[in-house]
Write a protein that holds these residues in place. Sequence first.
Motif, PDB file in Angstrom:
ATOM      1  N   ARG A  76      81.185 -13.546  29.282  1.00  0.00           N
ATOM      2  CA  ARG A  76      81.457 -14.954  28.997  1.00  0.00           C
ATOM      3  C   ARG A  76      82.878 -15.283  29.414  1.00  0.00           C
ATOM      4  N   PRO A  77      83.134 -16.553  29.704  1.00  0.00           N
ATOM      5  CA  PRO A  77      84.513 -16.932  30.030  1.00  0.00           C
ATOM      6  C   PRO A  77      85.420 -16.738  28.814  1.00  0.00           C
ATOM      7  N   LEU A  78      86.651 -16.354  29.057  1.00  0.00           N
ATOM      8  CA  LEU A  78      87.634 -16.221  27.987  1.00  0.00           C
ATOM      9  C   LEU A  78      88.036 -17.627  27.553  1.00  0.00           C
ATOM     10  N   ALA A  79      87.906 -17.912  26.281  1.00  0.00           N
ATOM     11  CA  ALA A  79      88.259 -19.233  25.758  1.00  0.00           C
ATOM     12  C   ALA A  79      89.768 -19.434  25.816  1.00  0.00           C
ATOM     13  N   ARG A  80      90.158 -20.669  26.043  1.00  0.00           N
ATOM     14  CA  ARG A  80      91.580 -20.998  26.171  1.00  0.00           C
ATOM     15  C   ARG A  80      92.384 -20.520  24.953  1.00  0.00           C
ATOM     16  N   GLN A  81      91.852 -20.695  23.749  1.00  0.00           N
ATOM     17  CA  GLN A  81      92.590 -20.281  22.547  1.00  0.00           C
ATOM     18  C   GLN A  81      92.732 -18.764  22.445  1.00  0.00           C
ATOM     19  N   GLU A  82      91.854 -18.022  23.118  1.00  0.00           N
ATOM     20  CA  GLU A  82      91.961 -16.563  23.121  1.00  0.00           C
ATOM     21  C   GLU A  82      93.155 -16.084  23.945  1.00  0.00           C
ATOM     22  N   LEU A  83      93.586 -16.892  24.899  1.00  0.00           N
ATOM     23  CA  LEU A  83      94.757 -16.536  25.707  1.00  0.00           C
ATOM     24  C   LEU A  83      95.986 -16.345  24.832  1.00  0.00           C
ATOM     25  N   GLU A  84      96.079 -17.141  23.781  1.00  0.00           N
ATOM     26  CA  GLU A  84      97.238 -17.067  22.882  1.00  0.00           C
ATOM     27  C   GLU A  84      97.305 -15.732  22.144  1.00  0.00           C
TER      28      GLU A  84
ATOM     29  N   SER B 205      99.904  -9.963  35.826  1.00  0.00           N
ATOM     30  CA  SER B 205      99.271  -9.721  37.115  1.00  0.00           C
ATOM     31  C   SER B 205      98.037 -10.598  37.345  1.00  0.00           C
ATOM     32  N   VAL B 206      97.814 -11.565  36.464  1.00  0.00           N
ATOM     33  CA  VAL B 206      96.649 -12.436  36.575  1.00  0.00           C
ATOM     34  C   VAL B 206      97.006 -13.665  37.400  1.00  0.00           C
ATOM     35  N   ALA B 207      96.259 -13.890  38.470  1.00  0.00           N
ATOM     36  CA  ALA B 207      96.525 -15.034  39.346  1.00  0.00           C
ATOM     37  C   ALA B 207      96.071 -16.345  38.707  1.00  0.00           C
ATOM     38  N   ASP B 208      94.926 -16.321  38.013  1.00  0.00           N
ATOM     39  CA  ASP B 208      94.369 -17.538  37.420  1.00  0.00           C
ATOM     40  C   ASP B 208      93.814 -17.220  36.046  1.00  0.00           C
ATOM     41  N   ALA B 209      94.540 -17.572  35.010  1.00  0.00           N
ATOM     42  CA  ALA B 209      94.112 -17.288  33.634  1.00  0.00           C
ATOM     43  C   ALA B 209      92.801 -17.982  33.289  1.00  0.00           C
ATOM     44  N   GLU B 210      92.480 -19.058  34.000  1.00  0.00           N
ATOM     45  CA  GLU B 210      91.223 -19.774  33.766  1.00  0.00           C
ATOM     46  C   GLU B 210      90.016 -18.992  34.286  1.00  0.00           C
ATOM     47  N   ALA B 211      90.261 -17.964  35.090  1.00  0.00           N
ATOM     48  CA  ALA B 211      89.179 -17.187  35.695  1.00  0.00           C
ATOM     49  C   ALA B 211      88.938 -15.868  34.968  1.00  0.00           C
ATOM     50  N   LEU B 212      89.403 -15.739  33.728  1.00  0.00           N
ATOM     51  CA  LEU B 212      89.220 -14.507  32.972  1.00  0.00           C
ATOM     52  C   LEU B 212      87.874 -14.519  32.252  1.00  0.00           C
ATOM     53  N   PHE B 213      87.206 -13.369  32.270  1.00  0.00           N
ATOM     54  CA  PHE B 213      85.919 -13.210  31.608  1.00  0.00           C
ATOM     55  C   PHE B 213      85.978 -12.023  30.664  1.00  0.00           C
ATOM     56  N   VAL B 214      85.240 -12.139  29.577  1.00  0.00           N
ATOM     57  CA  VAL B 214      85.178 -11.105  28.548  1.00  0.00           C
ATOM     58  C   VAL B 214      83.855 -10.372  28.660  1.00  0.00           C
ATOM     59  N   LEU B 215      83.911  -9.064  28.563  1.00  0.00           N
ATOM     60  CA  LEU B 215      82.722  -8.252  28.387  1.00  0.00           C
ATOM     61  C   LEU B 215      82.722  -7.828  26.926  1.00  0.00           C
TER      62      LEU B 215
ATOM     63  N   ALA C 105      86.348  -5.521  27.320  1.00  0.00           N
ATOM     64  CA  ALA C 105      87.244  -5.663  28.463  1.00  0.00           C
ATOM     65  C   ALA C 105      87.441  -7.136  28.772  1.00  0.00           C
ATOM     66  N   ILE C 106      88.561  -7.417  29.428  1.00  0.00           N
ATOM     67  CA  ILE C 106      88.827  -8.741  29.978  1.00  0.00           C
ATOM     68  C   ILE C 106      89.079  -8.532  31.460  1.00  0.00           C
ATOM     69  N   VAL C 107      88.328  -9.271  32.281  1.00  0.00           N
ATOM     70  CA  VAL C 107      88.350  -9.065  33.724  1.00  0.00           C
ATOM     71  C   VAL C 107      88.584 -10.403  34.410  1.00  0.00           C
ATOM     72  N   GLU C 108      89.317 -10.363  35.508  1.00  0.00           N
ATOM     73  CA  GLU C 108      89.554 -11.588  36.271  1.00  0.00           C
ATOM     74  C   GLU C 108      88.406 -11.804  37.258  1.00  0.00           C
TER      75      GLU C 108
END
Length: 81
Positions: A22-30, A39-49, A58-61
């Motif tokens: 699933r996509p990583l929710a914006r509030q999870e970034l905090e 090293s993440v180019a686009d934090a909006e493109a992070l996905f959670v396993l 895991a969190i994967v770009e």
Amino acid sequence: MTTDLETLQTRVFGAPNLVYVRPLARQELEDLPGEALDSVADAEALFVLSNAEGERLAIVEGRDAAFAAAKANQLNALSVH
């Protein structure tokens, strides 16, 4: 008392080799340490396993990378919205 539905749910959704993507929710970034995003180019493109209990494994770009990571670890991935 365990119902048939609970048993079926455990067998289907709690399979040991099944992960959810699933996509990583914006509030999870905090909740992530600042250096985790260095090293993440686009934090909006992070996905959670995650497993059936919702535990982050895991969190994967990138979505494709998340499915590739699951496959590389001999796991079956399902997309969750």
